[in-house]
Design a protein around this motif. Sequence first.
Motif, mmCIF file in Angstrom:
data_model
loop_
_atom_site.group_PDB
_atom_site.id
_atom_site.type_symbol
_atom_site.label_atom_id
_atom_site.label_comp_id
_atom_site.label_asym_id
_atom_site.label_seq_id
_atom_site.Cartn_x
_atom_site.Cartn_y
_atom_site.Cartn_z
ATOM 1 N N MET A 59 0.851 -1.183 0.000
ATOM 2 C CA MET A 59 0.000 0.000 0.000
ATOM 3 C C MET A 59 0.887 1.233 0.000
ATOM 4 N N VAL A 60 0.591 2.166 -0.903
ATOM 5 C CA VAL A 60 1.364 3.389 -1.043
ATOM 6 C C VAL A 60 0.430 4.581 -1.194
ATOM 7 N N ASN A 61 0.992 5.762 -1.026
ATOM 8 C CA ASN A 61 0.279 6.991 -1.339
ATOM 9 C C ASN A 61 0.744 7.408 -2.733
ATOM 10 N N PRO A 62 -0.156 7.660 -3.684
ATOM 11 C CA PRO A 62 0.253 7.970 -5.055
ATOM 12 C C PRO A 62 0.989 9.305 -5.208
ATOM 13 N N THR A 63 1.031 10.102 -4.155
ATOM 14 C CA THR A 63 1.736 11.381 -4.216
ATOM 15 C C THR A 63 3.196 11.199 -4.598
ATOM 16 N N ARG A 64 3.822 10.136 -4.121
ATOM 17 C CA ARG A 64 5.254 9.912 -4.345
ATOM 18 C C ARG A 64 5.557 8.954 -5.508
ATOM 19 N N TRP A 65 4.529 8.316 -6.055
ATOM 20 C CA TRP A 65 4.721 7.345 -7.131
ATOM 21 C C TRP A 65 3.925 7.794 -8.339
ATOM 22 N N PRO A 66 4.585 8.179 -9.447
ATOM 23 C CA PRO A 66 3.852 8.681 -10.609
ATOM 24 C C PRO A 66 2.916 7.641 -11.229
ATOM 25 N N VAL A 67 3.296 6.366 -11.174
ATOM 26 C CA VAL A 67 2.453 5.285 -11.692
ATOM 27 C C VAL A 67 2.368 4.223 -10.592
ATOM 28 N N VAL A 68 1.146 3.847 -10.259
ATOM 29 C CA VAL A 68 0.948 2.792 -9.264
ATOM 30 C C VAL A 68 0.303 1.609 -9.978
ATOM 31 N N PRO A 69 1.119 0.582 -10.287
ATOM 32 C CA PRO A 69 0.548 -0.600 -10.953
ATOM 33 C C PRO A 69 -0.334 -1.376 -9.974
ATOM 34 N N ILE A 73 3.317 0.283 3.187
ATOM 35 C CA ILE A 73 2.889 -0.816 4.051
ATOM 36 C C ILE A 73 2.892 -2.085 3.210
ATOM 37 N N LEU A 74 3.555 -3.106 3.695
ATOM 38 C CA LEU A 74 3.591 -4.405 3.035
ATOM 39 C C LEU A 74 2.852 -5.398 3.923
ATOM 40 N N LEU A 75 2.000 -6.211 3.314
ATOM 41 C CA LEU A 75 1.224 -7.192 4.063
ATOM 42 C C LEU A 75 1.548 -8.596 3.582
ATOM 43 N N SER A 76 1.538 -9.523 4.527
ATOM 44 C CA SER A 76 1.816 -10.919 4.234
ATOM 45 C C SER A 76 0.674 -11.752 4.784
ATOM 46 N N HIS A 77 0.169 -12.679 3.974
ATOM 47 C CA HIS A 77 -0.926 -13.529 4.440
ATOM 48 C C HIS A 77 -0.703 -15.011 4.154
ATOM 49 N N THR A 78 0.261 -15.349 3.332
ATOM 50 C CA THR A 78 0.410 -16.725 2.892
ATOM 51 C C THR A 78 0.907 -17.652 3.991
ATOM 52 N N GLY A 104 1.367 -10.858 8.618
ATOM 53 C CA GLY A 104 2.338 -9.863 9.034
ATOM 54 C C GLY A 104 2.142 -8.548 8.330
ATOM 55 N N ARG A 105 2.725 -7.535 8.920
ATOM 56 C CA ARG A 105 2.662 -6.190 8.370
ATOM 57 C C ARG A 105 4.022 -5.558 8.565
ATOM 58 N N CYS A 106 4.496 -4.903 7.537
ATOM 59 C CA CYS A 106 5.783 -4.226 7.575
ATOM 60 C C CYS A 106 5.569 -2.791 7.105
ATOM 61 N N ASP A 107 5.799 -1.829 7.998
ATOM 62 C CA ASP A 107 5.655 -0.413 7.666
ATOM 63 C C ASP A 107 7.051 0.171 7.461
ATOM 64 N N LEU A 108 7.300 0.691 6.273
ATOM 65 C CA LEU A 108 8.622 1.218 5.950
ATOM 66 C C LEU A 108 8.570 2.693 5.574
ATOM 67 N N LEU A 109 9.523 3.442 6.078
ATOM 68 C CA LEU A 109 9.766 4.792 5.598
ATOM 69 C C LEU A 109 10.339 4.641 4.190
ATOM 70 N N VAL A 110 9.826 5.389 3.234
ATOM 71 C CA VAL A 110 10.375 5.361 1.879
ATOM 72 C C VAL A 110 11.173 6.649 1.691
ATOM 73 N N ILE A 111 12.475 6.480 1.548
ATOM 74 C CA ILE A 111 13.382 7.617 1.386
ATOM 75 C C ILE A 111 13.415 7.978 -0.096
ATOM 76 N N PRO A 112 13.194 9.237 -0.443
ATOM 77 C CA PRO A 112 13.196 9.616 -1.856
ATOM 78 C C PRO A 112 14.509 9.233 -2.545
ATOM 79 N N PRO A 113 14.433 8.747 -3.780
ATOM 80 C CA PRO A 113 15.625 8.291 -4.495
ATOM 81 C C PRO A 113 16.706 9.363 -4.627
#
Length: 188
Positions: free
Chosen positions: A70-80, A104-109, A113-122
Amino acid sequence: MTRTVERGVARALAPPLPTRFSLTPKTTLAGQLDGAWWPYSRDLLTELPSLVEALEGRPEGRWGRITRAMVNPTRWPVVPHKVPVAGHIVHVGWFTEQDPDKMILLSHTYTAGRCDLLVIPPETEPAAAARLMTAAAVPGSVLTAGVLMSEEAATGRRMRDARSSQDAWETDGGSPCRPSGTRSSARG
């Protein structure tokens, strides 16, 4: 002589870049973030697979197989909507209410689990990215992604101001200390 190389062919010949991320140590202290990720670009289709593979390949198997991002589209020009990752698909959703500097990354298999990561601009300078990666991996930290980014921006401004002050001092007649043993002479 001009040589044309297809983009996919050129990429296959180059060694893959290492995934730049940091994680909090496994602990009972729950914080706002589980670490940070510093992608090389804002191309989620290209960047997400290496992150997911790196997290799924962790020896402690903390998150299992990651199935959603899960992302906010503000920082990603294209969200596939779907990103293929090493034999499975990661479904990607976007939410404008989510902190734009967090993924936010989610795991169900295998495990839930849930992994919340700060995304540092490239485009972040390496020293600033290192500070952010360290701060985001502090166990039990109550600082959010947005707060960390704001604090780093303020730190960057203070450092630039200090350099500007030093440069101005040197160009306005200030000078570094003379080496010991030298004397200036004044004639009157």
